[in-house]
Scaffold this active site. Structure first.
Site, PDB file in Angstrom:
ATOM      1  N   SER A   1     100.648   0.462  43.075  1.00 50.15           N
ATOM      2  CA  SER A   1     102.043   0.476  42.637  1.00 50.15           C
ATOM      3  C   SER A   1     102.445  -0.851  42.026  1.00 50.15           C
ATOM      4  O   SER A   1     103.534  -0.965  41.472  1.00 50.15           O
ATOM      5  CB  SER A   1     102.946   0.770  43.828  1.00 50.15           C
ATOM      6  OG  SER A   1     102.882  -0.296  44.740  1.00 50.15           O
ATOM      7  N   CYS A   2     101.599  -1.872  42.133  1.00 51.33           N
ATOM      8  CA  CYS A   2     102.063  -3.205  41.712  1.00 51.33           C
ATOM      9  C   CYS A   2     101.411  -3.721  40.434  1.00 51.33           C
ATOM     10  O   CYS A   2     102.119  -3.995  39.466  1.00 51.33           O
ATOM     11  CB  CYS A   2     101.855  -4.197  42.848  1.00 51.33           C
ATOM     12  SG  CYS A   2     103.023  -3.911  44.178  1.00 51.33           S
TER      13      CYS A   2
END
Ligand code: NAD
Length: 428
Positions: A265-266
């Site tokens: 997600s990053c």
């Protein structure tokens, strides 16, 4: 201290549980009633080593959860840990965070003591000044007791609890000494048995530190993958080369494992966001764009190696590993997604196994067969691709013999057994 944490996803739940473990009273706030119920029952809404133990220990005592913002003014400090997903052009969608910031402000409109609202979410530097600070102050009706700070989070999924409790650095981005002291009071218990560098700076520099950190790490992996692909072309083992260059202090031995690329997600979101923010200022971030391009190519290279041995049109291919990395059930931007997409586009049947992420992936790919064990997947497959480095894959041995054409293409260098099967490493 009494801390409110708004948003109980990967970051919010982890920091709420850890703040409680450090001795603070914590109220976790989320709009999702199921998450709130799980937290109040002492159950972890996400899979993260060590998290459930802390939740079990502190739920109903030092840690409570609610959907209401009523606890915010009662607390000393509020952390906003709301998701900041990507827009189609890579820029950050601040809608949810801005709404939460404004709602936080509204709950603080009548407060007569100082209150610090800390942004934990990853947001581009200008958005703090031009979007989030105004949202909080607008909500709070310009209450002068409210101040904004930024405290970027560097934890990694899969080791979130341990990373949070043993950070290399903690960055306090504030506008005043008072706010810095408030943040220090929150983290002070952590220094009892752990040394961490503390960086004291302003909110925008704190936010840029987070982007620079992730952009650097993602680019390092892409560079290692680029070099690894060149090693493979020369029939060399990239891991041997990287082990040697890692002896150079300027390079360091960390993040030198080449493979099918970065996800989660990053990294993808943050690299896209800083590229978009830089372009908006008229700057062309050429190296970061290349890092993304190399990352996009790695899954295709995995498939190219497979098609050197197997014709995909009538094959059934096992995909081992669906989470974006081991020890998490998070499939956001997992490399398994482009791998499955490409397999299906080329006409292959896909059978997949992951110890925890299959349910999530089934929503994205309902037309894949999911199995309960790696052995079940291999038994029904012609060949296999290894996409996530789950430790259990290193124990697979005779399970490979069950495949019709035992070809294994390893995207993570985690398969021990190499004899008696056709084995290809992505960069070795
Ligand atoms: P997430 O999507 O897992 O969680 C966000 C949570 O916020 C959800 O549970 C959602 O229900 C809740 N929420 C949304 N709107 C709300 C509102 N108005 N009020 C209350 N709750 C609301 O996100 P995440 O992965 O925890 O990431 C949060 C931020 O931290 C992001 O900016 C991310 O980039 C950053 N970050 C994430 C990681 C990571 O490993 N996941 C690491 C470092 C930083």
């Amino acid at each position: 201290m009494h801390i409110t944490v708004i948003g109980s996803g990967y970051v919010g739940t982890t920091i709420a549980a850890c703040f409680a473990e450090l001795g603070h009273d914590v109220t976790a706030i989320d709009i999702d009633e199921e998450i709130v119920a799980a937290l109040n029952d002492g159950r972890a809404p996400i899979s993260e080593p060590g998290l459930e133990e802390f939740l079990e220990a502190h739920a109903g005592e030092r840690l409570t959860a609610t959907t209401s913002y009523d606890a915010v003014p009662e607390s000393d400090i509020t952390f906003l840990a709301i998701g900041t997903p990507s827009n189609a052009d890579g820029s950050i969608d601040l809608t949810a965070l801005e709404a939460a910031a404004e709602a936080t402000g509204e709950s603080l409109a009548e407060k007569t003591e100082s209150h610090l609202v800390v942004i934990k979410s990853t947001v581009p530097p200008p958005s703090i000044t031009y979007v989030l600070e105004p949202a909080v102050h607008r909500g709070a009706n310009e209450n002068e007791h409210i101040e904004i700070g930024m405290n970027p989070e560097f934890l990694r999924e899969g080791s979130a609890v341990s990373d949070f409790l043993h950070p290399d650095k903690i960055v306090y981005g504030t506008h005043s000494d008072w706010a810095t002291e408030m943040l220090h009071a929150v983290f002070e218990p952590l220094f009892d048995d752990h040394d961490a560098h503390v960086v004291e700076t302003d909110p925008q520099t704190a936010s840029m530190t987070k982007y620079a950190n992730n952009a650097f790490l993602a680019s390092k992996i892409s560079l290692v993958n680029d070099l690894g692909n060149i090693c493979k072309e020369f029939d060399l083992d990239a891991y041997e080369v990287m082990e040697a260059i890692g002896l150079d202090d300027r390079i360091s031995e960390q993040f030198l494992r080449s493979g099918v690329g970065w996800g989660g997600s990053c990294f993808p979101k943050d690299v896209d966001a800083i590229i978009a923010a830089a372009r908006e200022e008229g700057y062309d971030p050429a190296l970061l764009e290349a890092a993304v391009e190399i990352n996009d190519r790695q899954p295709e290279r995995l498939l190219d190696l497979l098609t050197d041995h197997v014709s995909l049109g009538d094959a059934r291919i096992a995909v081992l590993g669906l989470a974006f990395k081991s020890d998490t059930d998070d499939i956001r931007n997992s490399r398994a997604i482009p791998v499955i997409d490409a397999l299906q586009a080329r006409g292959a049947d896909v059978i997949a196994y992951d110890p925890v992420a299959a349910e999530e992936m089934a929503e994205r790919f309902p037309n894949v067969d999911y199995t309960r064990t790696a052995a079940d997947a291999l038994r029904d497959a012609d060949s296999a691709l290894v996409v996530t480095d789950w430790a259990e894959f290193s124990d697979l041995d005779e399970e490979f013999d069950a495949m019709a054409t035992p070809v294994v293409i390893d995207g993570r260098r985690c398969i021990e057994r190499r004899d008696g099967i056709v084995y290809e490493g992505l960069t070795w």
